[in-house]
Write an enzyme that holds these catalytic residues in place. Structure first.
Site, mmCIF file in Angstrom:
data_model
loop_
_atom_site.group_PDB
_atom_site.id
_atom_site.type_symbol
_atom_site.label_atom_id
_atom_site.label_comp_id
_atom_site.label_asym_id
_atom_site.label_seq_id
_atom_site.Cartn_x
_atom_site.Cartn_y
_atom_site.Cartn_z
ATOM 1 N N GLU A 206 0.821 -1.208 0.000
ATOM 2 C CA GLU A 206 0.000 0.000 0.000
ATOM 3 C C GLU A 206 0.853 1.256 0.000
ATOM 4 O O GLU A 206 1.893 1.300 0.645
ATOM 5 C CB GLU A 206 -0.890 0.040 1.251
ATOM 6 C CG GLU A 206 -2.017 -0.956 1.194
ATOM 7 C CD GLU A 206 -2.925 -0.843 2.405
ATOM 8 O OE1 GLU A 206 -4.044 -1.334 2.322
ATOM 9 O OE2 GLU A 206 -2.507 -0.276 3.424
ATOM 10 N N CYS B 167 3.508 8.286 1.192
ATOM 11 C CA CYS B 167 3.746 7.341 2.287
ATOM 12 C C CYS B 167 3.898 5.942 1.677
ATOM 13 O O CYS B 167 2.994 5.483 0.975
ATOM 14 C CB CYS B 167 2.544 7.433 3.224
ATOM 15 S SG CYS B 167 2.618 6.322 4.613
ATOM 16 N N CYS C 149 3.675 -7.006 8.817
ATOM 17 C CA CYS C 149 4.662 -6.506 9.782
ATOM 18 C C CYS C 149 4.739 -7.489 10.937
ATOM 19 O O CYS C 149 3.728 -8.059 11.342
ATOM 20 C CB CYS C 149 4.248 -5.130 10.297
ATOM 21 S SG CYS C 149 5.505 -4.354 11.355
ATOM 22 N N CYS D 293 2.346 -4.342 17.008
ATOM 23 C CA CYS D 293 1.818 -3.256 17.841
ATOM 24 C C CYS D 293 0.301 -3.449 17.920
ATOM 25 O O CYS D 293 -0.361 -3.660 16.899
ATOM 26 C CB CYS D 293 2.180 -1.893 17.253
ATOM 27 S SG CYS D 293 3.976 -1.648 17.108
ATOM 28 N N CYS E 124 -2.252 -1.382 15.692
ATOM 29 C CA CYS E 124 -1.951 -1.186 14.267
ATOM 30 C C CYS E 124 -2.555 -2.305 13.427
ATOM 31 O O CYS E 124 -2.343 -3.492 13.706
ATOM 32 C CB CYS E 124 -0.436 -1.134 14.082
ATOM 33 S SG CYS E 124 0.068 -1.147 12.350
ATOM 34 N N CYS F 237 -6.484 -0.240 5.800
ATOM 35 C CA CYS F 237 -5.226 0.277 6.291
ATOM 36 C C CYS F 237 -5.393 1.181 7.482
ATOM 37 O O CYS F 237 -5.877 2.287 7.359
ATOM 38 C CB CYS F 237 -4.518 1.009 5.182
ATOM 39 S SG CYS F 237 -2.940 1.509 5.746
HETATM 40 N N1 SAH Z 1 6.799 0.578 11.653
HETATM 41 C C1 SAH Z 1 7.072 1.975 11.506
HETATM 42 C C2 SAH Z 1 6.407 2.621 10.290
HETATM 43 C C3 SAH Z 1 5.008 2.176 9.949
HETATM 44 S S1 SAH Z 1 3.705 2.686 11.044
HETATM 45 C C4 SAH Z 1 6.678 2.716 12.776
HETATM 46 O O1 SAH Z 1 6.119 2.090 13.674
HETATM 47 O O2 SAH Z 1 6.972 3.890 12.888
HETATM 48 C C5 SAH Z 1 3.611 4.413 10.772
HETATM 49 C C6 SAH Z 1 2.980 5.164 11.921
HETATM 50 O O3 SAH Z 1 1.577 4.874 12.021
HETATM 51 C C7 SAH Z 1 3.574 4.829 13.287
HETATM 52 O O4 SAH Z 1 3.813 6.025 14.012
HETATM 53 C C8 SAH Z 1 2.459 4.025 13.920
HETATM 54 O O5 SAH Z 1 2.531 4.026 15.310
HETATM 55 C C9 SAH Z 1 1.218 4.706 13.382
HETATM 56 N N2 SAH Z 1 -0.005 3.919 13.504
HETATM 57 C C10 SAH Z 1 -0.111 2.579 13.407
HETATM 58 N N3 SAH Z 1 -1.397 2.196 13.574
HETATM 59 C C11 SAH Z 1 -2.115 3.315 13.764
HETATM 60 C C12 SAH Z 1 -3.502 3.566 13.989
HETATM 61 N N4 SAH Z 1 -4.374 2.575 14.042
HETATM 62 N N5 SAH Z 1 -3.896 4.857 14.150
HETATM 63 C C13 SAH Z 1 -3.011 5.870 14.078
HETATM 64 N N6 SAH Z 1 -1.691 5.711 13.862
HETATM 65 C C14 SAH Z 1 -1.242 4.438 13.712
#
Ligand code: SAH
Length: 348
Positions: free
Chosen positions: A85, A98, A105, A109, A112, A332
């Site tokens: 994506e 982006c 991944c 987290c 996410c 996403c």
């Molecule tokens: N793995 C890397 C880059 C991808 S995530 C990282 O963690 O930085 C990119 C950003 O999106 C990160 O700051 C992550 O914490 C945030 N993110 C992930 N899921 C999210 C969600 N559901 N709502 C808002 N931000 C989110």
């Protein structure tokens, strides 16, 4: 497979052709990319035909447009089925792309969407770079309204953890910066805190931006959100980020996804401000985009504003990010924008 081939070795795709053909192809791939090989006007028809079907290392499965045409999201599909994506976001003075660095991944987290679906595979350097080339080609043919007519910024904030795919991400940075000629300072790598990766990036020649997805100031709380924190705790990350800032001489950013009743307290705001001041970092706060497999919810717009005001009142540099593409959110959860220098928006 032009974008999967090393840009210095494009001649291998054109056996028997003179050398300058490889240079022409390189220009069409990296300097002024086009969506379709038939537009590569100075190449003989037979070469165009030969590369037409394999120009992109993926097909475009879906293209969604939102925010009055200023947000475009692509779901690309690699031949092996991997989903990739990318999101293009136009603003008054910049256009940010982006991109994804992995299919899925492994960081898991909790909040996410990508993490909830697990790890599929690393993306190759060519697959990462091709996302940038595709967006460059697209914007030439379909300018975004009221925005610059080129991709001005690239952020590794799509699917995947870039620093867990270091070798390929490094090579993609080389192609984007040294071959495509994008300014290193307009490229940002975002990490959840892969400490050895931050240290390696510190040693690289490019002044790329670094964003640390912090989300909590206390190891116990951060471990519940970001499992990797058990391996690389907050103090060690802060030290590595401080070193990055010293060596590169450029400001780093801290990402903070705000979750109702989880990390939106006054105490967290105060501690976040003190970390930001210590690092001279810019804080990007964004309200959680809720995902199907997590019970977490975003705070109210007012609570989000209050959190940001506390951080700002301490003297830290902070922006409340608007969430883009709300209406095309679909699969996403995390493709969002966090670049410094944009007007403060209110989530929701
Ligand atoms: N793995 C890397 C880059 C991808 S995530 C990282 O963690 O930085 C990119 C950003 O999106 C990160 O700051 C992550 O914490 C945030 N993110 C992930 N899921 C999210 C969600 N559901 N709502 C808002 N931000 C989110």
């Amino acid at each position: 497979m032009p974008y999967l081939t090393d840009p210095d070795d494009l001649g291998s795709l054109l056996p028997g052709e003179p050398r300058f053909r490889a240079d022409q192809l390189r220009e069409w791939l990296y300097d002024s990319p086009v969506l379709d090989a038939s537009s590569m006007t100075n190449l003989p028809r037979i070469i165009r035909d030969r590369i037409a079907d394999t120009l992109w290392p993926f097909s475009v499965e879906a293209e969604q447009v939102a925010d009055d045409g200023r947000t475009v999201k692509w779901l690309f599909r690699a031949p092996d089925g991997a989903a990739i994506e990318a999101v293009l976001m136009g603003y008054d003075r910049r256009v940010t792309l982006c991109i994804s660095s992995q299919a899925g991944c492994a960081m898991a987290c909790t909040f996410c969407a990508t993490g909830q679906f697990g790890f599929e595979r690393h993306l190759s350097a060519g697959e990462i770079t091709a996302q940038v080339a595709y967006a460059k080609a697209y914007i030439t043919e379909h300018p975004l309204p009221d925005s610059p007519q080129r991709v001005t910024n690239v952020v590794y904030m799509g699917m995947g953890e870039p620093l867990a795919n270091y070798t390929n991400v490094r090579e993609s940075l080389r192609r984007i910066i040294d071959v495509m000629d994008m300014a290193a300072r307009s490229v940002t790598v975002s990490t959840v805190g892969v400490l050895p990766g931050i240290e390696r990036l510190t040693e690289e020649p490019w002044q790329v931006g670094l964003a640390l997805s912090l989300h909590a100031t206390d190891d116990r709380l951060r471990e519940t959100l970001v499992p990797l924190n058990r391996r690389y705790p907050i103090d060690d990350l802060i030290e590595a980020v401080a070193e990055y800032r010293r060596r590169k001489g450029r400001r780093v950013s801290l990402e903070w996804t705000l979750m109702d009743g989880v990390n939106d307290t006054e105490l967290e705001a105060l501690r976040l401000a003190s970390i930001a001041l210590e690092l001279d970092a810019h804080v990007n706060v964004i309200a959680l985009n809720p995902t199907p497999l997590s019970p977490d919810r975003p705070p109210s717009a007012m609570a989000a504003r209050e959190f940001v005001e506390i951080v700002a009142a301490e003297g830290a540099n902070v922006t409340l990010r608007e969430t883009r593409g709300q209406d095309i959110d679909a699969a996403c959860g995390q493709l969002r924008i966090r670049q410094a220098g944009e007007p403060t928006g209110v989530p929701g």
